[in-house]
Scaffold this active site. Structure first.
Site, mmCIF file in Angstrom:
data_model
loop_
_atom_site.group_PDB
_atom_site.id
_atom_site.type_symbol
_atom_site.label_atom_id
_atom_site.label_comp_id
_atom_site.label_asym_id
_atom_site.label_seq_id
_atom_site.Cartn_x
_atom_site.Cartn_y
_atom_site.Cartn_z
ATOM 1 N N LEU A 37 5.651 -4.598 -6.221
ATOM 2 C CA LEU A 37 7.020 -4.822 -6.540
ATOM 3 C C LEU A 37 7.502 -4.242 -7.939
ATOM 4 O O LEU A 37 7.101 -4.314 -8.687
ATOM 5 C CB LEU A 37 6.959 -6.469 -6.752
ATOM 6 C CG LEU A 37 7.317 -7.456 -5.623
ATOM 7 C CD1 LEU A 37 7.008 -8.911 -6.378
ATOM 8 C CD2 LEU A 37 8.279 -7.230 -4.853
ATOM 9 N N ASP A 38 8.889 -4.028 -7.520
ATOM 10 C CA ASP A 38 9.348 -3.062 -8.720
ATOM 11 C C ASP A 38 9.504 -4.038 -9.921
ATOM 12 O O ASP A 38 9.815 -5.398 -9.559
ATOM 13 C CB ASP A 38 10.705 -2.731 -8.268
ATOM 14 C CG ASP A 38 10.683 -1.477 -7.170
ATOM 15 O OD1 ASP A 38 9.726 -0.762 -7.446
ATOM 16 O OD2 ASP A 38 11.718 -1.143 -6.426
ATOM 17 N N PRO A 39 9.794 -3.545 -11.010
ATOM 18 C CA PRO A 39 9.793 -4.289 -12.289
ATOM 19 C C PRO A 39 11.004 -5.185 -12.234
ATOM 20 O O PRO A 39 11.033 -6.461 -12.485
ATOM 21 C CB PRO A 39 10.130 -3.236 -13.324
ATOM 22 C CG PRO A 39 9.334 -2.224 -12.850
ATOM 23 C CD PRO A 39 9.511 -2.253 -11.387
ATOM 24 N N ARG A 172 15.967 -1.284 -1.955
ATOM 25 C CA ARG A 172 16.869 -0.381 -2.978
ATOM 26 C C ARG A 172 17.648 0.763 -2.037
ATOM 27 O O ARG A 172 18.839 0.945 -2.249
ATOM 28 C CB ARG A 172 16.030 0.248 -3.943
ATOM 29 C CG ARG A 172 15.566 -0.539 -5.024
ATOM 30 C CD ARG A 172 14.947 0.373 -6.216
ATOM 31 N NE ARG A 172 13.687 0.728 -5.862
ATOM 32 C CZ ARG A 172 12.943 2.027 -5.949
ATOM 33 N NH1 ARG A 172 13.822 2.532 -6.904
ATOM 34 N NH2 ARG A 172 11.874 2.480 -5.907
#
Length: 301
Positions: A37-39, A172
């Site tokens: 998971l992205d930050p 994204r």
């Protein structure tokens, strides 16, 4: 300690940060995750502990479900709210109907260009490392599958969405591409993962809850019961004799599973000892041994 633990990842931490925190809390060196998971993102981050890290291969293509918000009016270099604006902000006037109609064009199997700030490698170097140094990032489009994508609300320059996607899909990029299609730019403002494979947000625990449980060593109450893992795979409970064969990596006969490709083998109700692959007929060979002294045993068929 062999376990699966579902963390509700907070914003601001990388997936690796969470893994390191849990390693310290549990006192276990062998901890991994089942999908980055992205930050910026929050939500379901399944962790595998001990020998259960060997199960990661079965989750490499897991379906994922997300909820989030897209901001229209300007794009960013990272395609999300952590990046730098790629241009001046525009005033936008969007309708829910307009966005829902556009979202429909993104459903199904589509070609998606990975973001420059991603872990995709270019001649062995992660793209984000090149992008941070302002070097040229040239990536190739990849096929991804978006099984569900619905814009659920629209308020000002923000739109809420729900999505169910195959592994490898960047939300994204979806946000960025929506903005490009509309000519106004857009980026992902927030993202929450609610499902990975059979794991749901209802199964998740915060890092604080895991830390608090460590004072009483009540971690097992937070672990996913092994019987819930890989539900698409049949399971069998074996005798002491068969369990001993399996633990030593020997093939065993499982006459009730002649149509199964792979089987979960349990000793008792709660101990998952192996994943076995059918070699021929009713003969199964332990592909992965999860308990005992045996190492991973390659399948022979």
């Amino acid at each position: 300690m062999n376990a699966v633990l579902i963390i509700d990842k907070p914003a601001g931490l990388t997936s690796h940060d969470v893994v390191n925190r849990v390693r310290r809390i549990l006192g276990q060196r062998s901890v991994g995750h089942l999908g980055t998971l992205d930050p910026l993102a929050t939500g379901v981050l399944p962790l595998v502990v001990g020998s259960f890290t060997r199960l990661a291969q079965f989750y490499a293509s897991s379906e994922k479900t997300y909820e989030g918000t897209i901001r229209f009016g300007f794009a960013t270099d990272t395609y999300d709210a952590e990046g730098q604006p790629a241009g001046a902000a525009q005033n936008v006037a969007l309708s829910l109907e307009q966005l829902q109609e556009l979202a429909a064009r993104f459903r199904g199997v589509i070609q998606q260009m990975p973001p420059p700030f991603s872990a995709k490698k270019i001649q062995g170097v992660p793209a984000y490392k090149l992008a941070r140094k302002k070097k040229e990032v040239t990536l190739e489009p990849v096929s991804v599958e978006i099984k569900e994508f619905e814009i659920t609300a629209c308020h000002g320059d923000l739109a809420d969405f729900h999505a169910r996607v195959a592994s490898g899909t960047y939300m994204r990029c979806v946000a960025h591409d929506l903005g490009r299609e509309l000519g106004c730019g857009a980026h992902l403002a927030s993202l929450r993962r609610t499902h990975v494979a059979e794991f749901a947000i209802a199964d998740a625990h915060t890092l604080k809850q895991v830390e608090e449980s460590s004072t009483h060593e009540r971690w097992e109450e937070m672990f996913v019961h092994p019987r819930q893992l890989l539900p698409e795979m049949p399971s069998v409970t074996v005798t002491d004799e068969i369990a001993a064969h399996v633990r030593s990596g020997r093939a065993v006969n499982l006459p009730d599973f002649s149509r199964a490709k792979q089987v979960k083998i349990f000793y008792g109700q709660g101990e998952l000892i192996a994943i076995a692959t059918r070699v021929a007929g009713t003969l199964f060979h332990p592909k992965i041994v999860l308990t005992g002294t045996a190492a991973v045993v390659p399948a022979t068929g």
